[in-house]
Design a protein around this motif. Sequence first.
Motif, short mmCIF file in Angstrom:
data_model
loop_
_atom_site.label_atom_id
_atom_site.label_comp_id
_atom_site.label_asym_id
_atom_site.label_seq_id
_atom_site.Cartn_x
_atom_site.Cartn_y
_atom_site.Cartn_z
N VAL A 1 -2.64 -0.04 17.92
CA VAL A 1 -1.29 -0.61 18.31
C VAL A 1 -0.27 0.41 18.35
O VAL A 1 0.70 0.46 19.49
N LYS A 2 0.02 1.17 17.25
CA LYS A 2 1.17 2.35 17.26
C LYS A 2 0.69 3.23 18.38
O LYS A 2 1.78 3.79 18.81
N GLN B 1 12.10 -2.88 13.16
CA GLN B 1 12.03 -1.26 13.59
C GLN B 1 12.18 -0.45 12.23
O GLN B 1 11.56 0.75 12.47
N VAL B 2 12.49 -0.87 11.39
CA VAL B 2 12.65 -0.26 10.08
C VAL B 2 11.91 -0.49 8.84
O VAL B 2 11.79 -0.07 7.71
N GLY B 3 10.94 -1.34 9.28
CA GLY B 3 9.98 -1.79 8.33
C GLY B 3 10.52 -2.80 7.08
O GLY B 3 9.76 -2.86 6.24
N ARG B 4 11.17 -3.76 7.50
CA ARG B 4 11.97 -4.57 6.61
C ARG B 4 11.26 -5.98 6.70
O ARG B 4 11.47 -6.79 5.61
N ILE B 5 10.44 -6.03 7.54
CA ILE B 5 9.75 -7.59 7.77
C ILE B 5 8.49 -7.69 6.80
O ILE B 5 7.61 -6.75 7.11
N ILE C 1 3.23 -2.27 12.97
CA ILE C 1 3.01 -0.93 12.80
C ILE C 1 3.48 -0.64 11.31
O ILE C 1 2.99 0.25 10.67
N HIS C 2 4.46 -1.31 10.69
CA HIS C 2 5.08 -1.16 9.49
C HIS C 2 4.27 -2.00 8.41
O HIS C 2 4.88 -2.01 7.34
N GLY C 3 3.22 -2.33 8.68
CA GLY C 3 2.33 -3.04 7.68
C GLY C 3 2.82 -4.56 7.35
O GLY C 3 2.14 -5.00 6.28
N GLY C 4 3.59 -5.13 8.11
CA GLY C 4 3.94 -6.59 7.68
C GLY C 4 2.59 -7.64 8.55
O GLY C 4 1.81 -7.04 9.26
#
Length: 386
Positions: free
Chosen positions: A10-11, A307-311, A361-364
């Motif tokens: 996906v990334k 976009q900053v991986g907070r979810i 992408i951020h692992g959520g």
Amino acid sequence: MIQSFNRDQVKRLSGLPGTPHVTLFLPASPEHALASDGSIGLGQLIEKSHQQLAQFWMSSTDANDFLRPLFDLQEDPQFLAARSGGVAIYLSEDVFEIVPGYEESDSRAIVAGTFCLRPMLLTENQFADFYLLTISKQKLAFYRATLSEITQLQNAGFPVSFENAVRNAAREPMLVHTGFEDLTRPAAVDIDEIEEGVDPLAPAFIEYIQQVDEAVCAYLHDRSGFLILAGSEAETDLYREHSVCTQRVGKVLTGNIDQYSPEKLLREAMPLAVDQLQQQRDSDAREFRERQRPVTLDAREILCAAQVGRIDTLFFDRDATLYGSFHRERNVLQESGQPPQGRPREECRDLIESAMVQTIIHGGRIHAAPASDMPVRAKMAATLKY
């Protein structure tokens, strides 16, 4: 051919903006269709893509060259034979990928500055990571898995197998405390023989279990995903008695685990994993409704957090649309009533897809749901990490 999507894929497919990107979606062929019928729908999608490329992106001749891999695909017997299931095709200057698993019924050709990924990201728990730990006196292995693939983790900071630790202690007594110093014995002793009576290594095996559990906790402390324990009944019982890992599930996988291939291990663990993932989804929905952590329904805040991986967890209405542009540096979201038109330098995007992709992408975790199953009435709803 990509067999199934994972986070890295996906990334990769989402991070190639700028040049024209052609995405084709071909639904599953009817069972009664001839094998050659698969090329008819593909030919129509190629023609539609050519028209849009020639209109907005390049000359007609250049468009023919750009689409050459798709023309060749029409004559590929291997592709035609595999067309019983739905597929997505991704083509750009740098990418040519065929991905099985398209489950919708309509054919689509999309030309834009980025690939269209949303239809391939809707399967529940598709990107949900979980972990498998197999433990016995003879073997220790640690895996990261999804419902479609499994990978052994080689550098997770784990001790060697218990049997090797004992034999190393017997050959080379340590100068520092390892928990195995008092186990020095002649190398000729077969470790399997100790199971015939009272096991003099039991205290050391308990200490070994605690060392493994400490390594598991250290690895998982900043990662989402649950842990499934696998091994003999006696050894998994002992591990559960002395484990402090909060991500370990209650049920275990027992059997002759040392003889399982990774693929068989995943197949055997599947019922436990599916059950646990459903519990996780229910827990995520309950956590959102009870506001146990920060939550938001605001699309702008969701896009910024993604976009900053907070979810941590994103719920979205699988049938909803939200088109427009989002500029994180200015924190500005501009909605559009129309979907992207596929023109160069176009800023309009499917913003729900953007939130999905960045969360993945951020692992959520992401949960696609019909409107009736959303934890709240909204197009998107997110639980934030902080």
